[in-house]
Design a protein around this motif. Structure first.
Motif, PDB file in Angstrom:
ATOM      1  N   PHE A 115       0.876  -1.169   0.000  1.00 53.35           N
ATOM      2  CA  PHE A 115       0.000   0.000   0.000  1.00 53.35           C
ATOM      3  C   PHE A 115       0.911   1.215   0.000  1.00 53.35           C
ATOM      4  O   PHE A 115       1.511   1.551   1.017  1.00 53.35           O
ATOM      5  N   HIS A 166      -7.502  -4.279   1.865  1.00 58.13           N
ATOM      6  CA  HIS A 166      -6.127  -4.450   1.403  1.00 58.13           C
ATOM      7  C   HIS A 166      -5.517  -5.704   2.026  1.00 58.13           C
ATOM      8  O   HIS A 166      -4.881  -6.502   1.345  1.00 58.13           O
ATOM      9  N   ILE A 183      -1.806  -1.413  -3.965  1.00 57.95           N
ATOM     10  CA  ILE A 183      -2.581  -0.161  -4.042  1.00 57.95           C
ATOM     11  C   ILE A 183      -1.642   1.034  -4.118  1.00 57.95           C
ATOM     12  O   ILE A 183      -0.688   1.131  -3.347  1.00 57.95           O
ATOM     13  N   LYS A 201      -8.182  -0.546   4.683  1.00 61.05           N
ATOM     14  CA  LYS A 201      -7.082  -1.342   5.227  1.00 61.05           C
ATOM     15  C   LYS A 201      -7.493  -2.807   5.320  1.00 61.05           C
ATOM     16  O   LYS A 201      -6.722  -3.707   4.993  1.00 61.05           O
TER      17      LYS A 201
END
Lengths: 360, 297
Positions: A37, A186, A193, A183
């Motif tokens: 991320f 993910h 991301i 979150k």
């Protein structure tokens, strides 16, 4: 089978975008690991959105290369890149139901009807919108619309998910909730991301790594803690959180310690980097929460409280010290923390390791 | 929360009447004006077509019995449909270009459409006579290029009428189209592309459906204007292109047959009414008033 140097899910090489009269993105290099991320953080006009638009394929780069899992997609049309995009204004198709919106990428790929229905149901389930498939986008709240946009961008299993300020239009509480949801997604999906925001709090809470951009270039790339504790330059130090930045020079002392001497004569203890000679001229970065009030005795930096603001969990002091310098100090409002009143003469404590030296 | 019903003029709320007399007075000036200059003459018109001087249906009988009148009606419809279709075919790409290009190109296109739009219809129709005539620029060019051996007949027939009418009516197609298209979020097309739609499919699945309210509004506007059009057919048309409007003029000014002119007027009004009702049934009348509400979000 990966070429050397293309190990990331997304790799940018010398990516550049010139517009007549200005350079939006100035030759950035970036590698995003699979499942990472990564946030592009920066003030408006720093080139973060332009970078995202180039990765998505909406803006052709002037030069440079974009690699997705090792293959160059630089010249590829957006529809052939297999990248999911979520915009701040959701960009849901207003004439289609929620289910039709989510089914759109699958229809474009001419998947069989049964598979589409099943995947759409699973995607709506994932974003906790099961049962709302027949609604039109305008019948949903902002948060729900953003979930639909997310489901639509995820349903075709893209290799990368790009998000352009996706929470910018939501109010504060909803934003916190959506950050948490993102979150969770993910973590569950393990998808890569790349997230664009100008909101540093959002960047700090969500990212594995942050690329702080300014004027079309990446100023610093690293874990949130690195950027905050060890900024590489003044811009990073001042953009992320609050900082006291003081100009001066360094005078080495034994045991890896030294004195930072500010222009006005103020002396502050610092720990010196063993690797090389101290920078000169130098900048000293002190985070307000690293400063504290010294206990009673005569040690510490003398100063006067000019102003204080109670902010709930902490109190923010503006303290005048030697040489016309003002320092910001944040003290937590708990029983262990010492307090001071306006106009009080105080002494400030600073651990040498808590101040960060930069080249001036 | 009570929400005002759409299109309910604010008089109805949840099926309950909430007539607010004081605010209602605001309608009065317009109402008086319309009654005096519109409703009253319209009633007189209706009366003329049914009385001579006693009650009669002879005007309507004559209309059905005489092929020339029916020909004028079918001419009118044919010209109007053709003008609408042509305006749409020419106007849609133009509006699309305006809605999707940069500010500079957009203002240039807008000026190119507006300047002729501000010019008098009469002047423009006369200009076409000069341009399309046997000695006009079009025919001279065609002759000098050797494309025709003698001047092509562009004037005083259907061609001239169509060219002139489309020229006059095009802005009425372009403006509603542009109004709707400019409110379509460009991110929608980007997102469609990123989701796997090639440009044509993104257009067909996203842009086109969202532009349909503009198409409907433009078509109704152009068709309704075309059906009552007088100046251009009268100046650029020949004997074969008699329309309802030119025929009404002939009845009033040449034959002094006011009763029959009134009958033709009633027929024209009825056709307009029928088309309007059909359209509102088909597409929902709110699309004409709340243009582009769908795409605006």
């Amino acid at each position: 089978m990966q070429e050397p140097g293309t190990e990331g899910a997304l790799t940018l090489r010398r990516l550049t975008k010139h517009y007549p009269g200005f350079v939006a993105v100035d030759g950035i290099d970036l590698s995003v690991a699979a499942g990472e991320f990564l946030t592009l953080l920066g003030p408006s006009g720093s080139g973060k959105t332009t970078t995202l638009m180039m990765v998505a394929g909406f803006t052709p780069p002037t030069s440079g290369d974009i690699l997705l899992n090792g293959r160059s997609v630089t010249g590829l049309a957006p529809e052939r890149r297999n990248i999911g995009v979520v915009f701040q204004n959701y960009a849901l198709f207003p004439h289609m139901s929620v289910a039709e919106n989510v089914a759109f990428p699958l229809r474009m790929r001419r998947r069989p009807r049964a598979a589409i229905e099943q995947k759409v149901a699973a995607a709506l389930d994932l974003v906790r919108l099961a049962g709302l498939g027949q609604r039109l986008p305008r019948q949903l709240s902002g948060g729900q619309q953003q979930r639909v946009a997310l489901a639509r961008a995820l349903v075709f299993d893209p290799e990368l998910l790009l998000m352009d300020e996706p929470l910018g239009a939501l109010d504060k509480n909803l934003r916190a909730q959506m950050q948490f949801e993102l979150k969770r997604l993910h973590g569950e999906l393990g998808i890569t991301i790349v997230y664009v925001t100008h909101d540093q709090e959002e960047a700090l809470t969500m990212s594995d790594r942050v690329a702080l951009m300014n004027k079309g270039a990446i100023e610093q790339l690293g874990a949130v803690e690195d950027l905050y504790e060890r900024p590489v330059n003044r811009f990073v130090a001042e953009f992320l959180g609050e900082s006291n930045v003081i100009e001066g020079r360094v005078e080495p002392a034994p045991d890896g310690l030294g004195w930072f001497i500010a222009a006005g004569g103020l002396r502050l203890p610092v720990r010196l980097d063993a690797a090389g000679p101290p920078p000169r001229p130098a900048l000293l970065v002190i985070r307000p929460e690293k400063l504290g009030f010294a206990n009673g005795d005569a040690s510490g930096i003398p100063g006067t409280v000019r102003e204080l603001v109670y902010v709930g969990d902490f109190t923010r002091y503006r303290i005048g010290v030697e040489g016309g310098i003002e320092l910001i100090l944040k003290a937590p409002n708990n029983r262990h923390s010492r307090r001071a009143g306006k106009g009080d003469t105080v002494r400030l404590a600073l651990e040498p390791g808590d101040a960060h030296l930069l080249a001036g | 929360m009570t929400e005002p019903r759409r299109g309910g003029l604010g008089l109805w709320r949840r099926g309950r009447r909430v007539w607010r007399p004081r605010e209602g007075l605001l309608v009065l000036p317009a109402l008086v004006f319309y009654i005096l200059v519109y409703l009253y003459p319209l009633t007189r018109l209706l009366a003329w077509s049914f009385f001579d001087p006693g009650p009669t249906l002879k005007f309507y009988g004559a209309l059905l019995a005489e092929p020339a009148y029916l020909k004028a009606l079918s001419n009118t419809l044919e010209i109007s449909v053709a003008a609408t279709v042509l305006s749409l075919v020419l106007g849609y790409p133009l509006a699309y270009l305006m809605a999707t290009s940069g500010a500079r190109a957009r203002s240039l296109l807008m000026a190119l459409i507006l300047i002729p739009f501000w010019t008098s219809i009469l002047v423009r129709s006369f200009a076409w006579i000069v341009i399309l005539g046997n000695n006009g620029i079009v025919n001279r060019t065609l002759l000098s290029l050797g494309l025709v051996s003698r001047p092509a007949k562009l004037l005083f027939d259907m061609t001239g009428v169509q060219i002139g009418m489309v020229h006059v009516l095009l802005p009425f197609m372009v403006f509603p189209l542009y109004g709707v298209m400019s409110r379509i979020d460009p991110n929608l097309l980007r997102v469609a592309r990123s989701l796997g739609a090639p440009p044509r499919r993104a257009f067909a699945k996203v842009f086109l459906p969202l532009s349909l309210p503009g198409v409907a509004a433009g078509c109704v506007l152009v068709f309704l204007l075309a059906i009552g059009f007088y100046v251009t057919p009268a100046l650029l048309g020949g004997a074969g292109e008699i329309t309802l409007a030119t025929m009404i003029d002939m009845m009033v000014n040449t034959l002094l047959n006011w009763g029959f002119a009134a009958t033709l007027g009633v027929v024209l009004l009825a056709v307009v009414g029928v088309i309007f009702v059909l359209f509102s049934r088909l597409l929902g009348l709110h699309r004409l008033t709340a243009v582009g509400e769908e795409g605006a979000r």
